[in-house]
Scaffold this motif. Structure first.
Motif, PDB file in Angstrom:
ATOM      1  N   LYS A  20       5.241  89.697  21.709  1.00  0.00           N
ATOM      2  CA  LYS A  20       6.047  90.975  20.952  1.00  0.00           C
ATOM      3  C   LYS A  20       6.080  92.183  21.704  1.00  0.00           C
ATOM      4  CE  LYS A  20       7.305  92.076  16.328  1.00  0.00           C
ATOM      5  NZ  LYS A  20       6.726  92.095  14.663  1.00  0.00           N
ATOM      6  N   THR A  37       0.585  92.494  21.873  1.00  0.00           N
ATOM      7  CA  THR A  37       0.683  91.777  20.352  1.00  0.00           C
ATOM      8  C   THR A  37       1.311  90.523  20.731  1.00  0.00           C
ATOM      9  OG1 THR A  37       1.105  93.784  19.573  1.00  0.00           O
ATOM     10  CG2 THR A  37       1.865  91.978  18.197  1.00  0.00           C
ATOM     11  N   GLN A  39       2.516  86.755  19.313  1.00  0.00           N
ATOM     12  CA  GLN A  39       3.186  86.252  17.986  1.00  0.00           C
ATOM     13  C   GLN A  39       3.528  84.794  18.002  1.00  0.00           C
ATOM     14  OE1 GLN A  39       6.413  88.572  16.255  1.00  0.00           O
ATOM     15  NE2 GLN A  39       7.713  86.790  16.693  1.00  0.00           N
ATOM     16  N   THR A  44       1.080  87.500  13.761  1.00  0.00           N
ATOM     17  CA  THR A  44       0.827  88.450  15.078  1.00  0.00           C
ATOM     18  C   THR A  44      -0.754  88.466  15.092  1.00  0.00           C
ATOM     19  OG1 THR A  44       1.223  90.637  14.149  1.00  0.00           O
ATOM     20  CG2 THR A  44       3.157  89.199  15.126  1.00  0.00           C
ATOM     21  N   SER A 152       6.449  95.623  10.654  1.00  0.00           N
ATOM     22  CA  SER A 152       5.089  95.144  10.642  1.00  0.00           C
ATOM     23  C   SER A 152       4.465  95.242   9.078  1.00  0.00           C
ATOM     24  CB  SER A 152       4.355  95.962  11.914  1.00  0.00           C
ATOM     25  OG  SER A 152       4.345  97.001  11.455  1.00  0.00           O
TER      26      SER A 152
END
Length: 314
Positions: A20, A37, A39, A44, A152
């Motif tokens: 991500k 990151t 996912q 995540t 997020s």
């Protein structure tokens, strides 16, 4: 496939994930590394490539599907993956549906419940306005059902915007039963529309990132603009009612330092701010607890400005 939700400290990871986010960084000692990151549909996880020049690390970018080999560690109460090998995957090696985080709740069921609140409205103008968005505008409906409520922090998954909106509507409905001075239709309409601008502020998955207008204007301003556009299509819509509804949207973050252009000046705006904050904070706390394997004290959290603790299970 081992999903991120199933991770435990000490696990060995060898599977495919969506990248991500990826960003180069430097340690205090001047050593280059990569912040990544990863996912999948369950969430995540932060990852690090401490040796990006290693022969086992192939080049890949954000939004690539990457086969990762590494170890799951714990850092400040959160799980983290130490990536030792990485390979960009080709189409056909992965199933895209496994990598999009989605609400645990049923989207059609939630949407029908939202429509029932609209059906119960007594104010003709507010009901027509809600129907203009949630019944008649097919493009908006599709985006609203697929959008997240945040990048997020909370409800950062497909269907998150709908889930968050419905929760805020339910809280506001409770407030109306407890505090009779609240104008129910105005408050429920404001609850339904308070985050509609997020359908334009954030791109759909897999990106789920800020659009140009999202960066320049933000969802509060865009939401008020969207309301203004629909109101123009409803002959005779009362000007004061339009302004009250827009004020609720403009004030729903409560304080200037939280990005609110206005502070609540009417009771409905205050109620909306409290309901929005309640659902956002409790969902954020929920996601923190569900995303850790730690017990007891979890460490300082900057969002809550507090050292958080996992409640003992009896």
């Amino acid at each position: 496939m081992k999903f991120i939700k199933e991770y435990k400290e000490g696990d060995r990871v060898f599977d495919i994930y969506l990248c991500k986010h990826k960003q180069s960084a430097v340690t205090k000692n001047g050593k280059a590394y990569e912040n990544v990151t990863l996912q999948d549909k369950t969430g995540t996880v932060d990852a690090k490539i401490w040796d990006p020049n290693s022969a086992g690390i192939e080049d890949f970018d954000a939004l690539d599907y990457v086969e990762v080999y590494g170890d799951v560690t714990s850092f400040q109460g959160s799980l983290q993956v130490n990536i030792k090998r990485a390979r960009r995957c080709k189409e056909g090696e992965y199933e895209p549906a496994n990598y999009l985080p989605v609400t645990k709740k049923d989207v059609p069921t939630m949407y029908k419940e939202l429509l029932r609140y609209i059906g119960g409205m007594q104010d003709t103008y507010l009901k027509k306005l809600m129907e203009a968005f949630f019944v008649e505008d097919e493009a908006f409906i599709a985006a609203f059902q697929k959008s997240s409520a945040a990048k997020s922090v909370h409800h950062g998954f497909m269907g998150g915007l709908l889930e968050h909106t419905l929760s805020v509507v339910k809280l506001c409905d409770y407030y109306c039963k407890t505090y009779p001075l609240l104008k129910r239709d105005l408050l429920l309409a404001a609850a339904m529309c308070h985050d509609i601008g997020k359908t334009k502020e954030l791109s759909l998955f897999p990106q789920n990132d800020y659009t140009d207008d999202g960066q320049l204007l933000g969802h509060i301003v865009m939401g008020v603009e969207m309301i203004g556009e629909k109101v123009k299509q409803i002959p005779g819509f009362p000007k004061v009612l339009e302004s009250e509804l827009k004020h609720c949207i403009l004030a729903h973050h409560g304080e200037y330092e939280y990005g609110s252009p206005k502070k609540p000046a009417i009771m409905e705006a205050l109620a909306l701010n409290l309901a929005d904050n309640t659902d956002a904070k409790l969902e954020t706390f929920t996601e923190i607890l569900e995303g850790t394997t730690e017990t007891g004290w979890l460490g300082f959290n900057r969002l809550f400005e507090s050292n958080l603790r996992m409640t003992r299970m009896e």
